[in-house]
Design a protein around this motif. Structure first.
Motif, PDB file in Angstrom:
ATOM      1  N   GLU A 157       0.866  -1.192   0.000  1.00  0.00           N
ATOM      2  CA  GLU A 157       0.000   0.000   0.000  1.00  0.00           C
ATOM      3  C   GLU A 157       0.900   1.239   0.000  1.00  0.00           C
ATOM      4  OE1 GLU A 157      -3.311   0.583  -0.036  1.00  0.00           O
ATOM      5  OE2 GLU A 157      -3.994  -1.509  -0.066  1.00  0.00           O
ATOM      6  N   ALA A 159       1.126   5.430  -0.627  1.00  0.00           N
ATOM      7  CA  ALA A 159       0.402   6.696  -0.770  1.00  0.00           C
ATOM      8  C   ALA A 159       1.273   7.678  -1.549  1.00  0.00           C
ATOM      9  CB  ALA A 159       0.056   7.269   0.591  1.00  0.00           C
ATOM     10  N   THR A 186      -0.785  -1.238  -4.446  1.00  0.00           N
ATOM     11  CA  THR A 186      -1.846  -0.283  -4.753  1.00  0.00           C
ATOM     12  C   THR A 186      -1.343   1.112  -4.416  1.00  0.00           C
ATOM     13  OG1 THR A 186      -3.596  -1.871  -4.254  1.00  0.00           O
ATOM     14  CG2 THR A 186      -4.192   0.456  -4.154  1.00  0.00           C
ATOM     15  N   ARG A 188      -2.314   4.898  -3.490  1.00  0.00           N
ATOM     16  CA  ARG A 188      -3.377   5.758  -2.971  1.00  0.00           C
ATOM     17  C   ARG A 188      -2.966   7.217  -3.210  1.00  0.00           C
ATOM     18  NH1 ARG A 188      -7.729   2.403  -1.426  1.00  0.00           N
ATOM     19  NH2 ARG A 188      -6.835   0.433  -0.712  1.00  0.00           N
ATOM     20  N   VAL A 190      -3.358  10.817  -2.574  1.00  0.00           N
ATOM     21  CA  VAL A 190      -4.025  11.554  -1.508  1.00  0.00           C
ATOM     22  C   VAL A 190      -3.851  13.058  -1.710  1.00  0.00           C
ATOM     23  CG1 VAL A 190      -2.015  11.198   0.004  1.00  0.00           C
ATOM     24  CG2 VAL A 190      -4.190  11.919   0.994  1.00  0.00           C
ATOM     25  N   HIS A 219      -4.940   1.975  -8.588  1.00  0.00           N
ATOM     26  CA  HIS A 219      -4.810   3.232  -7.865  1.00  0.00           C
ATOM     27  C   HIS A 219      -6.183   3.827  -7.550  1.00  0.00           C
ATOM     28  CE1 HIS A 219      -4.969   4.406 -12.150  1.00  0.00           C
ATOM     29  NE2 HIS A 219      -5.592   5.489 -11.719  1.00  0.00           N
ATOM     30  N   TYR A 220      -6.207   4.615  -6.495  1.00  0.00           N
ATOM     31  CA  TYR A 220      -7.435   5.277  -6.055  1.00  0.00           C
ATOM     32  C   TYR A 220      -7.087   6.712  -5.664  1.00  0.00           C
ATOM     33  CZ  TYR A 220      -8.965   0.423  -5.646  1.00  0.00           C
ATOM     34  OH  TYR A 220      -9.254  -0.882  -5.918  1.00  0.00           O
ATOM     35  N   HIS A 222      -7.961   9.865  -3.116  1.00  0.00           N
ATOM     36  CA  HIS A 222      -8.567  10.203  -1.834  1.00  0.00           C
ATOM     37  C   HIS A 222      -8.397  11.698  -1.579  1.00  0.00           C
ATOM     38  CE1 HIS A 222      -8.654   5.866  -0.595  1.00  0.00           C
ATOM     39  NE2 HIS A 222      -7.606   5.819  -1.402  1.00  0.00           N
ATOM     40  N   LEU A 241      -5.325   3.905   6.669  1.00  0.00           N
ATOM     41  CA  LEU A 241      -5.334   3.008   5.519  1.00  0.00           C
ATOM     42  C   LEU A 241      -4.170   2.016   5.536  1.00  0.00           C
ATOM     43  CD1 LEU A 241      -7.180   5.449   4.540  1.00  0.00           C
ATOM     44  CD2 LEU A 241      -6.674   4.612   2.257  1.00  0.00           C
ATOM     45  N   ILE A 243      -0.899   2.422   5.379  1.00  0.00           N
ATOM     46  CA  ILE A 243       0.045   2.708   4.301  1.00  0.00           C
ATOM     47  C   ILE A 243       1.451   2.261   4.711  1.00  0.00           C
ATOM     48  CG2 ILE A 243       1.108   4.559   2.942  1.00  0.00           C
ATOM     49  CD1 ILE A 243      -1.832   4.026   2.239  1.00  0.00           C
TER      50      ILE A 243
END
Length: 302
Positions: A157, A159, A186, A188, A190, A219-220, A222, A241, A243
């Motif tokens: 994870e 970020a 993944t 993230r 942010v 990827h997402y 936030h 999360l 991270i």
């Protein structure tokens, strides 16, 4: 990332950074450059001793530095026995930041890995002054800062903190992409906002380009409200999360710059609880490199 520089002062904090790097790159063929710098006090008075038991002070400090590096390499090889890893040692009578810059240029270093240790009192810097100086002066090479108490976790994870106000080049994002692909992680993305509001056209364009660069990497995005300071907001986000690695691009008005300039009272809680990957700004230099690579690819295909 094949050439990795790790400064060490032979402390537990420095060993923790070495330990992390050995595990992070255990499946990669790498050359690790272990660096120790020393700056012994030069006697400026006839009343100050230049010799101790017949040994010049400078020579004694240099010998101690070289011996410390040899012991560190032996310790690494004894613990990990990784045939994919080779080691070079550099003992230098120089200031740490200056020597790091010289070595990055001379050896084509791909990554600097350093331990972080917060100082105390009015000198407190959220990662330790040497780490911040290295990051501020690393114009060509990303820096991976490892907290002194962090135990290795495979970074699944990651970020990436950004405000979308700047266009990113592929060259600048490559360390992030490489790390994500290496561990099937993944990402993230942010975005810290002081009061939630819609993205501007420029921000939306940069976000779209960022997603395009990330391609098939999961990827997402936030968007989070700022809590007292950027550093505390990112720390809370990372905890919630789970991270394992926080990536930032270092440029004017970036989150990285904001955090190093925050009042001490606001950043005392943020001592990089997780590893921090700081990527330098490449700007037009990075774009020209990408254009050159594209032209080479086209020429090859033709």
């Amino acid at each position: 990332m094949q050439k990795i520089l790790i400064p060490t002062d032979f402390s537990e904090n420095a060993w923790n950074a070495i330990d992390y790097a050995m595990q992070l790159f255990r499946d990669k063929s790498c050359t690790f450059y272990l660096l120790n710098t020393y700056t012994p006090v030069i006697p400026s008075s006839r009343f100050m001793a230049k010799m101790v038991d017949g040994v010049r002070i400078v020579d004694a400090v240099r010998d101690s530095s070289e011996l410390g590096l040899q012991k560190t390499v032996s310790q690494i090889k004894s613990k990990y026995r990784n045939p994919k890893h080779s080691f070079e040692t550099i003992s230098s009578f120089n200031l740490l930041v200056e020597e790091v810059k010289d070595i990055v240029d001379s050896f084509g270093i791909n990554l600097v890995v350093t331990g972080t240790k917060g100082a105390s009192g009015i000198d407190e810097v959220f990662m330790g002054s040497n780490t911040v100086r290295i990051i501020k002066n690393a114009k060509k090479c990303p820096v991976l800062a490892i907290p002194q108490s962090f135990e290795y976790v495979t970074p699944s994870e990651i970020a990436f903190a950004t405000d979308f106000n700047r266009f990113y080049t592929v060259s600048e994002l490559s360390p992030l992409l490489e790390m994500a692909k290496m561990f099937n992680a993944t990402i993230r993305i942010v975005h810290v906002q002081y009061g939630i509001k819609a993205l501007s056209e420029l921000q939306q364009f940069n976000l779209n380009m960022l997603r395009r660069y990330l391609g098939e990497v999961e990827h997402y995005v936030h968007t989070v409200s700022e809590l007292h300071s950027v550093s505390q907001t990112l720390e809370m986000f990372s905890k919630e999360l789970d991270i394992h690695l926080l990536a930032l691009l270092n440029y004017q008005h970036s989150y990285m710059e904001k955090m190093t300039r925050e009042p001490i009272i606001k950043r005392t809680a943020f001592h990089t609880q997780i590893p921090l990957l700081v990527i330098p700004e490449l700007g037009m230099e990075g774009i020209s490199v990408e254009v050159e690579e594209e032209e080479q690819e086209q020429a090859t295909s033709e």
